[in-house]
Design a protein around this motif. Sequence first.
Motif, PDB file in Angstrom:
ATOM      1  N   ALA A 123       0.840  -1.194   0.000  1.00  0.00           N
ATOM      2  CA  ALA A 123       0.000   0.000   0.000  1.00  0.00           C
ATOM      3  C   ALA A 123       0.879   1.250   0.000  1.00  0.00           C
ATOM      4  O   ALA A 123       2.075   1.199   0.302  1.00  0.00           O
ATOM      5  N   TYR A 124       0.250   2.369  -0.317  1.00  0.00           N
ATOM      6  CA  TYR A 124       0.980   3.642  -0.359  1.00  0.00           C
ATOM      7  C   TYR A 124      -0.018   4.775  -0.148  1.00  0.00           C
ATOM      8  O   TYR A 124      -1.195   4.662  -0.523  1.00  0.00           O
ATOM      9  N   PRO A 125       0.423   5.887   0.466  1.00  0.00           N
ATOM     10  CA  PRO A 125      -0.464   7.058   0.540  1.00  0.00           C
ATOM     11  C   PRO A 125      -0.784   7.526  -0.884  1.00  0.00           C
ATOM     12  O   PRO A 125       0.061   7.464  -1.777  1.00  0.00           O
ATOM     13  N   LYS A 126      -2.001   7.991  -1.088  1.00  0.00           N
ATOM     14  CA  LYS A 126      -2.466   8.279  -2.446  1.00  0.00           C
ATOM     15  C   LYS A 126      -1.598   9.295  -3.186  1.00  0.00           C
ATOM     16  O   LYS A 126      -1.501   9.257  -4.410  1.00  0.00           O
ATOM     17  N   ALA A 193       4.745   1.197  15.006  1.00  0.00           N
ATOM     18  CA  ALA A 193       5.767   1.882  14.214  1.00  0.00           C
ATOM     19  C   ALA A 193       5.299   2.053  12.772  1.00  0.00           C
ATOM     20  O   ALA A 193       5.552   3.087  12.132  1.00  0.00           O
ATOM     21  N   MET A 194       4.603   1.048  12.244  1.00  0.00           N
ATOM     22  CA  MET A 194       4.080   1.157  10.885  1.00  0.00           C
ATOM     23  C   MET A 194       3.059   2.303  10.787  1.00  0.00           C
ATOM     24  O   MET A 194       3.084   3.098   9.834  1.00  0.00           O
ATOM     25  N   LEU A 195       2.181   2.388  11.766  1.00  0.00           N
ATOM     26  CA  LEU A 195       1.165   3.438  11.742  1.00  0.00           C
ATOM     27  C   LEU A 195       1.805   4.812  11.877  1.00  0.00           C
ATOM     28  O   LEU A 195       1.378   5.775  11.223  1.00  0.00           O
ATOM     29  N   ALA A 196       2.837   4.917  12.724  1.00  0.00           N
ATOM     30  CA  ALA A 196       3.524   6.200  12.892  1.00  0.00           C
ATOM     31  C   ALA A 196       4.165   6.639  11.586  1.00  0.00           C
ATOM     32  O   ALA A 196       4.091   7.820  11.208  1.00  0.00           O
ATOM     33  N   GLU A 197       4.766   5.693  10.859  1.00  0.00           N
ATOM     34  CA  GLU A 197       5.388   6.046   9.582  1.00  0.00           C
ATOM     35  C   GLU A 197       4.344   6.461   8.554  1.00  0.00           C
ATOM     36  O   GLU A 197       4.553   7.398   7.781  1.00  0.00           O
ATOM     37  N   GLU A 202       2.017  10.783   5.378  1.00  0.00           N
ATOM     38  CA  GLU A 202       0.858  11.552   4.933  1.00  0.00           C
ATOM     39  C   GLU A 202       0.998  13.020   5.311  1.00  0.00           C
ATOM     40  O   GLU A 202       0.705  13.917   4.509  1.00  0.00           O
ATOM     41  N   ALA A 203       1.478  13.288   6.522  1.00  0.00           N
ATOM     42  CA  ALA A 203       1.582  14.669   7.001  1.00  0.00           C
ATOM     43  C   ALA A 203       2.645  15.459   6.248  1.00  0.00           C
ATOM     44  O   ALA A 203       2.478  16.660   5.997  1.00  0.00           O
ATOM     45  N   THR A 204       3.743  14.805   5.889  1.00  0.00           N
ATOM     46  CA  THR A 204       4.870  15.503   5.256  1.00  0.00           C
ATOM     47  C   THR A 204       4.972  15.238   3.765  1.00  0.00           C
ATOM     48  O   THR A 204       5.893  15.746   3.116  1.00  0.00           O
ATOM     49  N   GLN A 205       4.042  14.433   3.238  1.00  0.00           N
ATOM     50  CA  GLN A 205       4.062  14.052   1.823  1.00  0.00           C
ATOM     51  C   GLN A 205       5.391  13.391   1.458  1.00  0.00           C
ATOM     52  O   GLN A 205       5.988  13.657   0.404  1.00  0.00           O
ATOM     53  N   GLU A 221      -8.824   7.154   8.379  1.00  0.00           N
ATOM     54  CA  GLU A 221      -8.152   8.450   8.555  1.00  0.00           C
ATOM     55  C   GLU A 221      -7.296   8.806   7.340  1.00  0.00           C
ATOM     56  O   GLU A 221      -7.240   9.967   6.931  1.00  0.00           O
ATOM     57  N   ILE A 222      -6.620   7.811   6.758  1.00  0.00           N
ATOM     58  CA  ILE A 222      -5.696   8.035   5.654  1.00  0.00           C
ATOM     59  C   ILE A 222      -6.118   7.165   4.478  1.00  0.00           C
ATOM     60  O   ILE A 222      -6.302   5.953   4.622  1.00  0.00           O
ATOM     61  N   LYS A 223      -6.262   7.786   3.333  1.00  0.00           N
ATOM     62  CA  LYS A 223      -6.625   7.049   2.124  1.00  0.00           C
ATOM     63  C   LYS A 223      -5.354   6.523   1.470  1.00  0.00           C
ATOM     64  O   LYS A 223      -4.397   7.274   1.268  1.00  0.00           O
TER      65      LYS A 223
END
Length: 313
Positions: A123-126, A193-197, A202-205, A221-223
């Motif tokens: 998976a990856y942030p969109k 740790a995975m969730l923190a990353e 997501e926050a810093t792109q 929370e995060i797509k």
Amino acid sequence: MRKISKPRAATSAIALAAMLAAGGASAAELGDVDTPIKLAVLEWTGAQLSTQLAGMVLTKAGYSVEYVPAGSFPQYSGLSDGTLSATIEIWSNNVGDIYPRALEAGDIENIGSLGLETREGWAYPKFMEQICPGLPDWTALQDPACVTALTTTDTLPNGRLLDYPADWGSRSGEIIADNALPLTAIPAGSEGAMLAELRAAEATQSPLLLMFWAPHHVLSEIKVGWVDMPPCTSDDPDDCIQPPEVEKVVWSGFKDKWPAGYEILKQFQVMSPDQERMMAAVLEKGDSLEDVAAGWIAENQDVWQPWLDAALD
């Protein structure tokens, strides 16, 4: 493995209710209402919520319900001898050998899918689709620009795949090697740790590719996007990464003892977005399982009432 008031597609709820009502079972007797239906309570939050919801629906029908703590593997002994009546959320990738043996012996019965839309894979942030424009096609991970974006000092010259913690086991390394991908799988220290990353990315792109699964509360929370996975060359399907089935199982005597309850549990469903929001309420906001489940019951009578009507009317 995961405030109940939420935006939800009313049409999907109505469609689900109509589908279940149309395909529902004929009316059945309640059976032995003096004996509690004992539902197995497993280790992860998603299963605990599914079990609470099922228990509350059964209570609406007139049954008494007991919630019995049970381990993922020990539960099958209880289901086989009737000391447990049912388990609501069995993941097919976590059943060992005892589950198929109990099914084959006729000690337990699989009564169908829970309805969760599951995912497992990379998976990856969109926003990563801007950095690696070929995503979700796995061949995008061969693009030098994409690899460079994912590279860390630990993985040079390869890109980094944040993998499951080492003690969970993972097939990512083998799939990377089989497809000669310029990636290195680095185990995470823990789920936390995975969730923190993921949240930090997501926050810093910041570019991130990780092994993950759904449903999971963070996905409310995060797509994320999901890579269309590279080919798996193993002859053993268990060595490949694929969405697991999530099923409901009852003791073999359940249908005769609680006929209407059997029909209700056959129809009982939980949708992944609902479970993710409920898990987030429990795990992130600290709401109790019971309150969160009761909130869903209060807001979704149009979903569960047809299950009762089909079984009892």
